[in-house]
Design an enzyme around this catalytic site. Sequence first.
Site, short mmCIF file in Angstrom:
data_model
loop_
_atom_site.label_atom_id
_atom_site.label_comp_id
_atom_site.label_asym_id
_atom_site.label_seq_id
_atom_site.Cartn_x
_atom_site.Cartn_y
_atom_site.Cartn_z
N GLU A 23 53.63 40.69 29.80
CA GLU A 23 53.25 41.58 28.70
C GLU A 23 53.18 43.03 29.17
O GLU A 23 52.56 43.36 30.18
CB GLU A 23 51.87 41.22 28.14
N ASP B 137 39.22 48.00 39.11
CA ASP B 137 39.18 49.29 38.44
C ASP B 137 37.88 49.97 38.86
O ASP B 137 36.80 49.44 38.64
CB ASP B 137 39.21 49.06 36.92
N ASP C 258 35.76 53.50 38.62
CA ASP C 258 35.75 54.69 37.78
C ASP C 258 34.56 55.56 38.16
O ASP C 258 33.43 55.10 38.24
CB ASP C 258 35.62 54.24 36.32
N CYS D 18 29.42 66.80 39.63
CA CYS D 18 30.01 66.74 38.29
C CYS D 18 29.50 65.50 37.56
O CYS D 18 28.87 64.63 38.15
CB CYS D 18 31.54 66.71 38.31
N CYS E 283 32.71 64.79 45.27
CA CYS E 283 32.39 63.40 44.91
C CYS E 283 33.55 62.45 45.17
O CYS E 283 33.36 61.24 45.23
CB CYS E 283 31.90 63.28 43.47
N ASP F 265 34.30 47.75 38.05
CA ASP F 265 34.21 47.25 36.68
C ASP F 265 34.50 45.76 36.74
O ASP F 265 35.65 45.34 36.82
CB ASP F 265 35.22 47.99 35.80
N HIS G 230 43.21 40.88 31.25
CA HIS G 230 42.93 42.31 31.13
C HIS G 230 44.18 43.13 31.42
O HIS G 230 44.95 42.80 32.30
CB HIS G 230 41.84 42.71 32.11
N HIS H 135 48.63 60.83 33.12
CA HIS H 135 47.37 60.81 32.39
C HIS H 135 47.42 61.85 31.26
O HIS H 135 47.67 63.03 31.51
CB HIS H 135 46.20 61.12 33.32
ZN ZN Z 1 32.25 66.23 41.88
#
Ligand code: ZN
Lengths: 471, 512
Positions: B130, B198, B200, B211, B220, B403, B412, B421
């Site tokens: 798929e 994943d 995030d 941030c 970060c 996740d 998934h 993006h």
């Molecule tokens: Zn940062």
Amino acid sequence: MEIVRPQSHRNLFSSNDAVSVPSLPLYRSAPPLEVRLEDFESFAIDRLRVLKGISDGLSRGKKPEEMEKLVKELWKVNMRHQHASEVLNKDIISHFVLRLVYCRTEDLRKWFLSMECALFRYRFRFLTPEAQRAVMDNFDLTCRAVNNVEFESIKEKLGQVARSMGQPSPTVDAIFYKVPFEEVPELVAGRKVFISQGYAYVAMNQVVSLVATLFRSQLSKTLILTNRVAINCCRKWTSSIREQEKHRLTPIVEALSSSYLGPDFSQPREYAEISLKDIDQVAKSSFPLCMRHLFDKLKEDHHLKHGGRMQLGLFLKGVGLNLEDALAFWRAEFSKKVGLEKFEKDYSYNIRHNYGKEGKRTDYTPYSCQKIISSTPGAGDQHGCPYRHFSEENLRAALSRMGVNSRAMEDVMDKVRNRHYQLACTLTFEALHGMTCDAGINHPNQYFSDSQKILQPKKDSSAQNLVTARE
Amino acid sequence: MDFQVGIVSEGVEDVSVISDCVMVGIFSKLEWEETDWPQGLDIQGEIFFLSSCHHTCTSSLYSFFIHFSSCKSSSIFIQMIPQQESDFDHNYLKPYYGKLFPFADIFKWMTYGHDGKHPGCDQSYFGRREFSFTLKGDFYLRFQSFNNALELENSIKEKCPLKIDIGPVYTVDPAKRHAYAQGDNNVFAPVERELIFDIDMTDYDDVRYCCRGADVCLNCWPLMTIAIKVIDTSLRDDFGFKHILWVYSGRRGVHCWVCDGKARRLTNEQRASIADYYRVYKGNENSHKKVSLMGAALHPFLATSYTNVLKDYFEKILLTSQNLLATEERYEKILSMIPDESIASELRGKWQDSRRSSSAKEDINVVRWEQCKQLLQSGKHKAQGLRRCVEEIVFFFTYPRLDMEVSKHMNHLLKAPFCVHPKTGRVCVPIDPNQCDEFDPTTVPTLFQLLEELNNEGLRADVNGEWNGTSLGNAITLFRSSFLEPLQKACKEEIERSYNLKLQQSKNSVGW
Ligand SMILES: [Zn+2]
């Protein structure tokens, strides 16, 4: 009728103690023996009582220690046989009969598989170390034991794992098995094993988990293939059954498969169990909260959105409201809001549709708890499972409107907080009916019929029996 | 039946307002059997679920569940006006797909050696995979499938999707799933799927102060580097996987594809067991509040991660770059993780007046952490609960936050590598886990940059595609050399092996 007893099995357990579980068969092949029709059925029912007991225990959230006790007791009570030498045969035969019965649909297979595996797991724990080793031999585990050289090289890591679980480090003579990590998912998930290069190192005291997985995958594979195979072995067993008895076999199998999961609400039923004039009254007394809420909302707003119409409409169909009455029922409410004409034009189609009278003419089935719980009502929707989808405040208010007292309410809320929505519903049922409901609530229509059984006890007393289909 | 839908732009019949999003009517009845079309369908009533931001969608996307009593196909067309207009013009994507997107490489990867040359190849393999496309206007097309590289390429070039997601390989061609759904047993089910992860940055908001939300910076980003190092090492050393692809998600995180045959065939239960193996947070999966490390020792995986990665990154990088102990508010957060109130207040006392006494030379975060460690690990506090406390703090601030749901289920979807993006315009390029320290998300090539390079290069034909002259070149070279080529070799060997095995078995069974 003659019974051929296999000689080999008798040797397997020399113990005369009929109560203990001397050996744990892996059910790899059906026993080459003949079975009397009476045994065929009664053995299966006895095993079913065990599996059903396990299922109830698990769905009531019993702890492992409690489950262990329960399984021991269930086995002792149901699986004994007046001849000690027949205990093992009974075990094997009953398993194969149920396999035959349960291989027929995906749902039945799933239930049977998980109950048999739970049973296997507890029985394995009851075994003596020698008997356990015999089972492991059968899964070819012995050759997967870690040798001394390898043990020395990973000793430190194995100790780390043991200590991370609050256990002492393994000694030199400790036995570990090296298996692909895929075979012990529950040990992997809990970080209870050392894993290296795709292999998990399973300690002797964790072996039950490994053996259970192997048993599960073996049984799962055979269940899928079983339909044909099982019918063959069943024929073999019953080949000596007289011709006139053979026709009795099919109904027994049919009855067995429908007798423990509760009635099958997905089957079209005789309608007119309730009529329009009784509906207000039974809604108060016997509707589960999810349906009661939809019913009340409909009476209040004279409208329900699609999700609500489906959930309530199919439920009403399931409790026996016929199409005529259903149309009248919805018409009475909706016409107050949208007018008669719009109702006939826009809504009656869907109702007829649900009864299979329009469109594809499929007879749609009432929603189960599972389906309702997993639904995702949006803004303005009234359907779904109140235990899951209501705020605590709203749920409390709704329960007290139903008449749940404050003590029971806390028990219900406790289940809700732990996300046991069906148990919460079961407790509500018990609080309102003053009776236990051991099987738990799995379907709104089951809630309804169980409630009706209690409230109208005149007939149906035999319905409690496990198997009713036999004459 | 519940469906997931999206799409289209014409034939609007009715307008209803649902929640905070404007729906513009049902578009087409064509997909329905005339008799099955629910008469007088009130749209508002039929759509009973509206969730923001399905995990596979960008933040401006929604997915819907539509409920009808009967329906022939799930391709119901609905248009919605997105909440936010995308700030990314998809017209730039045309030349990107036209000239730069590495179709051949994606195809080679997704065939896993079943590309038709060997007699043991499964010709249907690629066609059962798929793909799903997100189109301009936030339309969402699921269950796309293609028989060969050319079909895939043509469809993508024609539809020009903002995003391409890759789903599982099913038992049958997913585009024809309804044709198979007739009998009693529904044969349509996923059979193979890469093991995916994943990670995030939004899940780290309580441990970074530079941030928030979708933003990332070089202060970060080390959190992602840590995640790659910890998970990659364990996937290889513990689980024995070899073919692992790490990809920058284009904005604020990373994706991981584990592609070994063994990984692709894991059951959901086995996937969940791996995801849980990586989990150290107690309670709810969405709350990372509490790390709990019980027992007299750490599991070897956690111990190795701690000594080889977490400790160093915490002490040498994050402590100072995030100023984890610089202000009262921040050190209180760490003190709250110390179960012994007397130690916490002793430290609090020290830190409250250390403002005056601290020497300018040493970083205040480092000084305070040393004090904290010393007190927690000193002889008089040997109690188990406190020994683990230093590690718990480090884990809380550094350990990967996955996740879980994405990894646990075969079906998934995950964004394909080399997508662009839509918010940042950055290409989802592979990351070399061995060099992940050097990866800088702020210098990842953007679509605009690539198109400019393409213009400057002029029309320079190249056998390998035009990306060769652009800054996408390195990314594609890395994809091939460190991932695709070893993978293809292994797949061919596996096909050969299982083919020979089959031959042997059939010979044996003939004899029997
Ligand atoms: Zn940062």
